[in-house]
Design an enzyme around this catalytic site. Structure first.
Site, short mmCIF file in Angstrom:
data_model
loop_
_atom_site.label_atom_id
_atom_site.label_comp_id
_atom_site.label_asym_id
_atom_site.label_seq_id
_atom_site.Cartn_x
_atom_site.Cartn_y
_atom_site.Cartn_z
N ALA A 71 0.72 -1.36 -0.25
CA ALA A 71 -0.09 -0.16 0.05
C ALA A 71 0.57 1.71 0.35
O ALA A 71 0.32 1.65 0.11
CB ALA A 71 -0.89 -0.11 1.47
N CYS A 72 1.92 1.32 0.29
CA CYS A 72 3.01 2.37 1.32
C CYS A 72 4.29 2.26 0.68
O CYS A 72 5.03 1.09 1.03
CB CYS A 72 2.61 3.05 2.21
SG CYS A 72 2.88 1.74 3.78
N ASN A 251 5.03 7.02 5.43
CA ASN A 251 3.53 6.75 3.85
C ASN A 251 2.05 8.65 3.70
O ASN A 251 2.04 8.93 4.27
CB ASN A 251 3.62 5.27 4.09
CG ASN A 251 1.59 5.22 5.38
OD1 ASN A 251 2.61 5.88 6.21
ND2 ASN A 251 1.15 4.95 5.46
N PRO A 252 2.18 8.20 2.81
CA PRO A 252 0.78 9.11 2.91
C PRO A 252 -0.23 9.21 4.20
O PRO A 252 -0.42 10.34 4.25
CB PRO A 252 -0.08 9.20 1.64
CG PRO A 252 0.79 8.13 1.09
CD PRO A 252 1.70 7.34 1.67
N CYS A 253 -0.43 8.34 4.57
CA CYS A 253 -1.51 8.62 6.34
C CYS A 253 -0.61 8.98 7.15
O CYS A 253 -0.84 9.68 8.49
CB CYS A 253 -2.49 8.15 6.08
SG CYS A 253 -3.83 8.42 5.13
N GLY A 254 0.55 8.98 7.58
CA GLY A 254 1.52 9.19 8.28
C GLY A 254 1.59 7.82 9.83
O GLY A 254 2.85 8.04 10.45
N GLU A 255 1.53 6.94 9.13
CA GLU A 255 1.11 5.52 10.46
C GLU A 255 2.02 4.68 9.89
O GLU A 255 2.49 3.80 10.63
CB GLU A 255 -0.32 4.58 10.30
CG GLU A 255 0.01 3.76 8.85
CD GLU A 255 -0.48 4.33 7.70
OE1 GLU A 255 -0.88 3.68 6.72
OE2 GLU A 255 -0.42 5.69 8.23
N THR A 398 -8.44 2.42 6.95
CA THR A 398 -9.47 1.53 6.61
C THR A 398 -10.64 2.07 6.03
O THR A 398 -11.18 1.26 6.05
CB THR A 398 -9.49 0.47 7.77
OG1 THR A 398 -10.20 1.11 8.95
CG2 THR A 398 -8.26 -0.25 8.48
N GLY A 399 -10.57 3.36 5.20
CA GLY A 399 -11.68 3.62 4.80
C GLY A 399 -12.42 2.43 3.70
O GLY A 399 -13.39 2.85 3.78
N THR A 400 -12.02 2.34 2.80
CA THR A 400 -12.49 1.03 1.94
C THR A 400 -12.80 -0.21 2.71
O THR A 400 -13.60 -0.20 2.38
CB THR A 400 -11.39 1.04 0.27
OG1 THR A 400 -11.44 2.85 0.28
CG2 THR A 400 -12.64 0.29 -0.76
#
Length: 734
Positions: A71-72, A251-255, A398-400
């Protein structure tokens, strides 16, 4: 999985050739990853039961020729033109394969610095970020996901003020989340209010104080939720492989704080599936945790990496990110308030159990298959622990996949217990959270209401929460009910921060979460929240003040009170055409066009000067005649009251419909888009266009706007400043 919205998400994002059901997707993924029939069945059952789901690229690409399952990613951006454009090229390849990218631009020399090779001066990090943003704009990830980036600058970089303000104008750097990497030294000065301390010199030699930088950060967060904050020393104090270097990128959301070229595969356990009357079924949770670690480790083994450097770096540490979704749902089922000490203790107990079991399973894998190659010199090596993966746990967005699982997102509290949803044929209806509704009915019955009276009470509460987003002001509901059923906006910022801190104690990587604040929150509130987060030991944070983005359309019908200056009446000359009187006859053109669901007869009447003033729409086929009539009347009213026709054309072009996307004969991305094109044709007096010469382009996502794919309101949560659509699954930070 029968929900029509879920079906649409599956069809648009996950189905591969020949697949028609979620079962097909799960079987393809399980067959690709399982090494034995028993393991394959276990993987399949965990996904089909919605107890565990991997990140979207794994669901999309496992068992396909593409085979990119991460994913990232994080990519280095070094200080030469060749290295900069290497990073642009790598990023494009990653976006095309379905991943998101993180960059730290701090290694680039500041704007105005001399460049010896050309006798010129450097453009600086922010200028080069525009190149990365433009490249992302033209890449659509594997045809299924959009490009998403994290841009980071260290607080000690001379261009930090320009970076902090780079997204002050909405729409700029729309493909980036931005974050400032701050040090403990800087935060200690802030906490001590030593604001006049000189922190650094800018490229032009000017002293920049702690106060200037801090005020700039807080102003940006207060205005539109950016920049995010990353805590450098906290991140590196937990770096499992310090011998490989410091970590300065996420990564894009920082986690996921990661080393250069690393990637991470993510998966989430649906905690709501493990609730029983007396609490959590820990035996079942342990079992799914062990399965999840084996699953994610297998993803690394089977992964087809987009570039060789990423394959090498990922295999060197074999980091995986197992996390949770459905956390708030589980708390609701157990009647545990989210913003309570009991709630935080419950979450720490659950996360500690998952983290401990994940470590145990990785140790078992380490003995069975060997340690990660960079084991020697790692934290695990120094503690004498043989282990397969350098890191095992994270809390990812976990949006989708939470939409697929039908549960609350990540560790976020529920945004609203009732919201509007539109199905694939355009019909709208109110969705009510099942645990909320069940508990509401129970409470109403206990109060002695029955029959029609009970139904009226239920409807009163449902309508109220749909309109306002809260039940906290419903006087007749019990305090116990209201304490449990708080939403993200009911919960104070301090409790949001404390919950993130509680989880961080037992998470190897970091946490994707948004600290929600009310519109009335002050800059001091923002400042105090960041300081508290740093002291609580979180690795990074995203804050969002409700309504702070001008273009946000909230999912609730009633928003918080706007600023006085935002509701000032328009100048009278804006509505100069409001006195329009229709003549007996008008000149018009009628177009016959095809949308995704029907054929449309669209008549546009214009003034002698050629200005559109009336629009009539009739449908032939499956389309809704009443909706088309209403759309035509609304457009006509706007045109006759001074709204430029170009605004309709522009806004309608951003409306996407699943039917239109799927129908190759559609002459626009939605019925509204087709209407807009016809209005433009009538106004410009062009020849009647056909599918061959109409330009059909995907809408460009802009921060703070309604979903660019379906037009529904975006939710700002899980650390994504670009927004997440709970209707179609679109995410600006996928």
């Amino acid at each position: 999985m029968a929900d029509s919205v879920v079906d649409s998400i599956l069809a648009a994002r996950y189905y591969r050739k020949g697949e028609t059901s979620f079962e097909d997707v799960c079987r393809r993924v399980a067959n690709a990853l399982g090494e034995t029939p028993e393991e394959t069945k276990e993987y399949f059952d965990s996904m089909m039961s919605l107890s565990f789901l991997p990140n979207s690229p794994t669901l999309m690409n496992a068992g396909t020729a593409l085979g990119q399952l991460s994913a990232c990613f994080t990519l280095p951006v070094n200080d030469s033109l060749t290295e900069i454009f290497d990073a642009v090229r790598w990023g494009a390849i990653i976006h095309q394969s379905g991943g998101g990218t993180g960059y730290n631009f701090s290694h680039l020399r500041p704007e105005g610095s001399p460049v010896r090779s050309t006798d010129g001066v450097a453009s600086g990090p922010v200028s080069f970020m525009r190149v990365f943003n433009a490249a992302t704009d033209v890449i659509k990830q594997g045809g299924r996901r959009r490009g998403a980036n994290m841009g980071i600058l260290n607080v000690w970089h001379p261009d930090i003020m320009k970076f902090i303000k780079s997204k002050a104008k909405e729409g700029d750097f729309s493909n980036f989340n931005i974050s400032v990497m701050v040090s403990d030294e800087f935060m200690k000065l802030v906490e001590a209010k030593q604001f006049d301390s000189v922190w650094l010199k800018s490229a032009d030699g000017k002293d920049i104080t702690v106060k200037e930088i801090w005020d700039g950060i807080i102003e940006g967060v207060w205005k539109n939720g950016e920049p995010g904050i990353l805590f450098y020393d906290t991140i590196n104090s937990k770096n499992p492989t310090p011998q490989l270097g410091d970590i300065d990128t996420t990564n894009p959301c920082g986690e996921q704080p990661l080393l250069p070229f690393e990637s991470c595969v993510l998966g989430s356990i649906n905690l709501s599936k493990f609730v029983r009357a007396d609490g959590i079924n820990y035996d079942a949770l342990d079992k799914i945790t062990r399965m999840s670690i084996r699953f994610l480790d297998a993803v690394i083994t089977k992964n087809v990496f987009p570039i060789a450097e990423i394959k090498e770096a990922t295999n060197r540490t074999r980091k995986v990110g197992l996390g949770l979704m459905g956390v708030h749902d589980a708390m609701l089922m157990l009647r545990i308030p989210y913003d309570s000490e009991a709630g935080r203790n419950f979450c720490m107990e659950v996360m500690k159990r998952i983290n401990d079991v994940a470590v145990e399973e990785s140790m078992r894998l380490g003995k069975e298959k060997g340690t990660f190659p960079a084991y020697e010199g790692s934290v695990w090596d120094k503690n004498g622990i043989i282990i397969r993966n350098a890191a095992m746990t994270t809390i990812a967005p976990t949006g989708t996949i939470s939409l697929l699982a039908g549960c609350s997102s990540g560790i976020e509290p529920v945004f609203s217990y009732a919201y509007t949803r539109r199905n694939t044929v355009g019909k709208t209806f109110i969705m009510v959270h099942p645990y909320f509704e069940a508990e509401l009915k129970r409470v109403i019955a206990e109060m002695g209401f029955v029959g029609a009276e009970a139904e009226a009470k239920r409807d009163e509460v449902i309508n109220h929460v749909h309109e306002t987003g809260t039940v906290q002001d419903v006087a007749w509901l019990s305090d116990a009910f209201k304490a449990v059923f708080k939403t993200a906006l009911d919960i104070g910022w301090k409790d949001h921060v404390l919950m993130q801190g509680a989880f961080q104690k037992y998470v190897h990587a970091s946490i994707s979460k948004t600290i929600n604040m009310p519109f009335s929150a002050t800059k001091d509130d923002v400042s105090n929240a960041v300081i508290l987060a740093w002291k609580e030991g979180v690795k990074g944070m995203t804050l969002y003040r409700t309504g702070s983005r001008e273009d946000v359309v909230l999912a609730l019908e009633k928003t918080e009170e706007k600023k006085v200056e935002e509701i000032k009446p328009e100048p009278k000359d804006v509505c100069a055409l409001s006195t329009f009187t229709r003549p007996r006859e008008m000149t018009g053109r009628t177009f016959l066009a095809q949308s995704g669901c029907c054929r449309l007869y669209i008549t546009v009447n214009t003034t002698p000067e050629g200005r559109p003033m009336e629009v009539f729409i009739r449908t032939v086929g499956a389309g809704c005649e009443a909706s088309s009539n209403a759309l035509g009347r609304s457009i006509s009213t706007g045109l006759q009251n001074g709204v430029p026709y170009e605004k309709f054309v522009k806004q309608f072009g951003k409306v996407h419909c699943v039917s239109a996307v799927k129908n190759k004969n559609s002459e626009g991305m939605s019925c509204a888009d087709v209407v807009g094109k016809c209005i433009e044709l009538a106004a410009t007096n062009k020849a009647i266009a056909t599918l061959d010469n109409w330009s059909i382009e995907p809408a460009k996502e802009k921060k703070g706007r309604p979903c660019p794919e379906c037009g529904e309101p975006l939710d700002f949560g899980e650390g994504c400043s670009q927004g997440i659509c709970k209707h179609c699954g679109w995410s600006g930070c996928s």
